[in-house]
Design an enzyme around this catalytic site. Structure first.
Site, PDB file in Angstrom:
ATOM      1  N   ARG A 241       0.776  -1.303   0.061  1.00 35.51           N
ATOM      2  CA  ARG A 241      -0.013   0.238  -0.163  1.00 35.51           C
ATOM      3  C   ARG A 241       0.972   1.195  -0.019  1.00 35.51           C
ATOM      4  NH1 ARG A 241      -3.665  -2.781  -1.351  1.00 35.51           N
ATOM      5  NH2 ARG A 241      -5.504  -3.094  -0.699  1.00 35.51           N
ATOM      6  N   GLU A 270      -3.541   7.569  -4.246  1.00 30.92           N
ATOM      7  CA  GLU A 270      -4.153   7.217  -5.525  1.00 30.92           C
ATOM      8  C   GLU A 270      -5.437   7.686  -5.974  1.00 30.92           C
ATOM      9  OE1 GLU A 270      -4.418   2.716  -5.537  1.00 30.92           O
ATOM     10  OE2 GLU A 270      -1.990   2.847  -4.871  1.00 30.92           O
ATOM     11  N   HIS A 288      -1.057   0.319 -10.120  1.00 33.04           N
ATOM     12  CA  HIS A 288      -1.820  -0.643  -8.857  1.00 33.04           C
ATOM     13  C   HIS A 288      -2.324  -1.980  -9.918  1.00 33.04           C
ATOM     14  CE1 HIS A 288      -3.610  -0.896  -4.659  1.00 33.04           C
ATOM     15  NE2 HIS A 288      -3.396  -2.255  -5.067  1.00 33.04           N
TER      16      HIS A 288
HETATM   17  C1  DGY Z   1      -5.587  -5.703  -2.807  1.00 39.65           C
HETATM   18  O1  DGY Z   1      -6.480  -6.728  -3.142  1.00 39.65           O
HETATM   19  O2  DGY Z   1      -5.637  -5.447  -1.693  1.00 39.65           O
HETATM   20  C2  DGY Z   1      -4.716  -5.542  -3.971  1.00 39.65           C
HETATM   21  O3  DGY Z   1      -3.916  -4.419  -3.646  1.00 39.65           O
HETATM   22  C3  DGY Z   1      -5.361  -5.477  -5.170  1.00 39.65           C
HETATM   23  O4  DGY Z   1      -4.431  -5.860  -6.239  1.00 39.65           O
END
Ligand code: DGY
Length: 323
Positions: A241, A270, A288
């Site tokens: 993240r 984002e 992402h």
């Molecule tokens: C999630 O599922 O948390 C991922 O970041 C998606 O790619």
């Protein structure tokens, strides 16, 4: 006639997923990005019994307060830092996520990003497309030999472990830092060495990859001091993240060549990307996408839909609740 539960799917997903939901509930489907603000989601939420949310939908405490009928939120992601789970717990709203089905795709995507970063794939492609390719030379676009590298993994859950196995097959040494140490059998299987000190990992590793969830403890775990500890020849990969990394400190470390480069899939705000990251030539930036395979994204949708149907229609689909 009994009324069917009402469910908001905040944006279009695979048709199998919405078709399955439509067989059992009244389904409204938003447009891409329509519910990416607290206001738009908060204004809509009072009408629904179920919410199938994206990781970009901010399910804050103020949204939860307005969700008078809501019984279930199924997040189309394994990470659920976009949801105030404490507020949901207090309001008696269940929360589900989508673990496991994305482990391999995310690990594969991480490897793609890692290799593209350390072997300069995007920069060398730009060089070629710009007409600068003037023949083979022994010293252009050099990168490290993976079998000589130590990989540092921060966050050794399912995805971290899947990355470790892949990197072992390239001959890399593995060091890891995690909230809790793995058991000895798993450590042996992964041939991974544990450190309780992230700065020791920073000092020792040639490539560092992040796979921890975003929590109060991991927010900005990678900060200016961490970059100071890293080798100047080392690379950072982030597919976890954005806010796990202090993006301003990362941009500075890249521009000042304090580290060799970074491969970044996730960003602090984002879809905004820090302008100093955009201008850093030694950063590989992707939007992402590390979990983006057909199989995985379909399976994530089905798992999330299953949680909604189990909760609202008493069905028995495979799913995973976190609250
Ligand atoms: C999630 O599922 O948390 C991922 O970041 C998606 O790619």
């Amino acid at each position: 006639m009994t009324t069917r539960p009402r469910v908001l799917l905040t944006e279009p997903v695979f048709s199998e997923v919405s078709d399955l939901l439509e067989q059992h509930v009244e389904l409204d489907i938003g447009r891409r990005g329509q519910y990416n603000s607290v206001k738009s989601l908060g204004d809509a939420i009072c009408d629904y019994d179920g919410l199938l949310s994206m990781l970009s939908n901010p399910v804050t405490s103020s949204v939860v307060e307005r969700a008078q009928k809501l019984r279930i939120i199924a997040n189309h992601a394994v990470g659920y830092n976009n949801i105030d789970t404490e507020a949901c717990r207090k309001a008696g709203i269940r929360v589900a996520n989508t673990p496991d089905v994305l482990t391999d795709a995310t690990a594969d995507g991480t490897l793609a990003l890692l290799l593209a970063t350390v072997r300069h794939i995007p920069a060398s492609q730009d060089f070629l497309r710009n007409g600068e390719f003037d023949g083979w030379h022994p010293t252009t676009f050099l990168g490290p030999e993976l079998k000589e590298c130590t990989l540092g993994i921060i966050g050794m859950g399912r995805i971290g472990q899947a990355v470790a196995l892949r990197c072992r097959s390239f001959g890399m040494k593995i060091m890891y830092h995690n909230r809790s140490r793995l058991n000895a059998k798993t450590e042996r299987h992964l041939e991974a060495e544990y450190t309780s000190d992230p700065h020791h990992l920073a000092k020792s590793c040639d490539i560092i990859t992040l796979h921890c969830p975003l929590t109060d403890e991991t927010h900005h775990i990678i900060d200016e001091a961490f970059f100071r500890s890293m080798k100047s020849s080392a690379y950072l990969i982030n597919a976890a993240r954005g806010p796990v990394v202090d993006e301003t400190a990362l941009a500075r470390a890249l521009h000042e060549n304090q580290i060799a480069g970074a491969g970044i899939d996730v960003f602090e705000e984002e879809p905004k990307v820090h302008p100093d990251l955009l201008s850093a030539p030694n950063a590989v930036l992707v939007p992402h996408i590390t979990s983006a395979t057909y199989t995985t994204r379909r399976a994530m949708g089905m798992l999330a839909a299953g949680a909604i149907l189990n909760e609202l229609c008493g069905m028995d689909h495979k799913c995973n609740f976190v609250v």
